[in-house]
Scaffold this active site. Structure first.
Site, PDB file in Angstrom:
ATOM      1  N   THR A   1      -6.295-113.633 -48.418  1.00  0.00           N
ATOM      2  CA  THR A   1      -7.102-115.247 -48.966  1.00  0.00           C
ATOM      3  C   THR A   1      -6.601-115.093 -50.394  1.00  0.00           C
ATOM      4  OG1 THR A   1      -7.364-115.974 -46.496  1.00  0.00           O
ATOM      5  CG2 THR A   1      -8.231-117.747 -48.608  1.00  0.00           C
ATOM      6  N   VAL A   2      -6.547-116.195 -50.655  1.00  0.00           N
ATOM      7  CA  VAL A   2      -7.335-115.882 -52.454  1.00  0.00           C
ATOM      8  C   VAL A   2      -8.041-117.049 -52.400  1.00  0.00           C
ATOM      9  CG1 VAL A   2      -5.848-114.250 -53.009  1.00  0.00           C
ATOM     10  CG2 VAL A   2      -5.461-117.023 -53.504  1.00  0.00           C
TER      11      VAL A   2
END
Length: 538
Positions: free
Chosen positions: A357-358
């Protein structure tokens, strides 16, 4: 409760791995320096914090494809004109996705890779929705930097290379032509690009350009939707263009708890932010201790108990047996906090009221702030890439259960339990700022550690991210980072915790924080030392 207790400096280091960053006119913090530069450029061109967040998010699909992509889901908490707004851009399961269909295909659980775990991607729709409601600059201008990065290429950074190499190994284990497009796009030579090597993706650029020109409509009702549909049909997937055409992100009211004189906000279910709020709510029921080991023990135990509730109860809001109000009520949290004793326990879920995830954070000089997260779930996601588009599809559907009695049981057009969660802190009627820690099931645990570091232990934004982290795995097992102090590890072990030191810090999450001083307006930012991140001021 208001507390002023500060703990063991050996656990909460007085010297950060990086210096705290300050700014006045704006700030962008994220896990890739090039993406942070894109956001700052948008602010310099007259864009606001929302514009900067959209541009940064689009750029991250290019420069950190190991964690997110055009085929990701997204969530956002936005502070604009003195008010919080939440956006849930997670996608539903396809209409044809049923427990019976999965079992007929020979599965007793949804696979992690291939087309079957793919749900409707929400990220492009999130960008368009944020721009339409709060943006200032034209939508196409926001995606232009990401398009240029994809066309011209960028130098791969060390942590991204490490995750990329792991993906090559993972997908290389499949003898399945469905994965050919992933290798054609991301590993044409059969290996991950090396640190410093230039990687470009013309197909990714073309997809972003089409999304920019149509305000994402092509992804849901146009040519890109047709190509996704055709690829899904060819490789045994259930996702269809009709599923994409019916999708729209949902504006929601964030949910929160009062903690240490502040309000901590998360997106409501199907997001897992409720776990964070439950853990903090339990801790707020307990008198603060000046003993570092006792404090750590309580934080771990509260997080474990909250997580067990999350695993039991969390799914799409309309399918939950208990409301968020019930799960966050003082009476229920007090009963859960009462389970925290001197020794570690095997946690169990409660029952209130019986009967990959960012992350990025942005701020502008007008006071607007954004907490934004988007993710493919596990690494590159499903391993499915629509040929010549650069669109890597997430595998969020693998979180569904095939047990029809489970709260998170698979059902057509249902949204699954979601690990990605943006966080936000306010005090009174003022925004304190956005925060987030990405990394699958580490995220709620990272939120708890960041919030308690900031509000209980008096750490600045950078120090709150630098401190050695712990991670509950299962039962009494707690993983800690290699630099976690030995005397504290031994003390926790004496309380019944099974402490395991882990050399690789990536699994302990990657976070960003931006805080605003209410009196001066000065911004304070921290960025994750465990990745190639950057926090840039304006």
């Amino acid at each position: 409760m208001q507390h002023d207790v500060h703990h063991d400096a050996l656990y909460y280091p007085s010297a950060s791995r990086r210096m705290t960053t300050f700014g006045k006119r704006g700030m962008v913090a994220t896990s890739q320096p090039l993406a942070a530069q894109v956001g700052i450029t948008i602010l310099q061109q007259g864009g606001n914090a929302v514009d900067a967040a959209i541009a940064t998010a689009a750029a991250l699909t290019v420069v950190e494809p190991t964690s997110n992509g055009i085929g990701s889901d997204a969530f956002a908490i936005v502070w604009v004109n003195g008010k919080l707004h939440g956006l849930n851009a997670s996608g539903q399961a396809p209409k044809a996705a049923t427990i019976e269909a999965m079992k007929a295909l020979g599965h007793d659980r949804i696979p992690s890779h291939g087309m079957l775990p793919v749900t409707i991607p929400g990220a492009p729709a999130a960008w368009a929705a944020l721009s339409e409601r709060f943006g200032r600059l034209p939508f196409a201008e926001l995606l232009a930097p990401a398009i240029a990065l994809a066309e011209e290429g960028f130098a791969v950074t060390p942590v991204i290379h490490q995750m990329w190499a792991e993906a090559v190994h993972t997908y290389g284990a499949y003898d399945d032509p469905a994965f050919t497009a992933w290798f054609d796009t991301f590993a044409p030579n059969g290996r991950a690009p090396q640190p410093g090597q230039i990687w470009a993706s013309p197909g990714h650029a073309e997809s972003l350009r089409a999304i920019a020109e149509t305000r994402a409509q092509t992804f849901y009702t146009g040519e890109l939707a047709e190509r996704i549909d055709a690829f899904s049909r060819e490789h045994g997937g259930l996702l269809r263009k009709e599923d994409l055409a019916g999708y729209a992100p949902e504006w929601v009211d964030p949910i929160g708890v009062r903690y240490q004189g502040h309000d901590i906000w998360e997106i409501p279910p199907n997001g897992s932010g409720l776990i964070v709020l439950q853990a903090l709510g339990m801790l707020d029921q307990l008198e603060e201790s000046s003993d570092t080991v006792e404090t750590l023990h309580r934080r771990i135990e509260a997080t474990k108990l909250a997580y067990m509730d999350g695993f039991k109860h969390l799914t799409e809001r309309g399918a939950m047996a208990h409301t968020t109000e019930q799960l966050l009520s003082d009476e229920y949290l007090k009963s859960r906090a009462a389970l925290i004793g001197e020794q570690a326990v095997d946690p169990t879920h409660g029952n209130p009221f019986q009967g990959g995830t960012v992350y990025l954070a942005t701020a502008d000089e007008e006071g607007n702030m954004v907490s934004f997260i988007q993710s493919n779930f596990h690494g590159f996601g499903s391993g499915m890439v629509v040929p010549k588009t650069g669109i890597s599809l997430q595998n969020r559907g693998s979180s569904f259960s095939l047990d029809p009695d489970h709260a998170n049981a698979l059902a057509p057009h249902k949204r699954t339990y979601h690990t990605i969660i943006p966080g936000f802190i306010t005090k009174g009627d003022q925004a304190v700022g956005p925060f987030g820690v990405m990394g699958g099931y580490m995220q709620p645990q990272g939120h708890v550690q960041v919030v308690t570091g900031l509000l209980n232990d008096g750490l600045n934004a950078q120090a709150a991210l630098d401190m050695p982290r712990w991670k509950w795995v299962e039962g009494k097992t707690i993983e800690v980072e290699a630099d976690f102090p030995n005397h504290l590890a031994l003390a926790l072990a004496r309380r019944g915790h099974k402490i395991v030191k882990v050399a690789d810090s990536i699994s302990f999450g990657r976070g960003q924080i931006i805080l605003r001083n209410a009196e001066s307006g000065v911004l304070q930012g921290g960025t994750e030392p465990r990745t190639d991140g950057a926090v840039l001021p304006l």
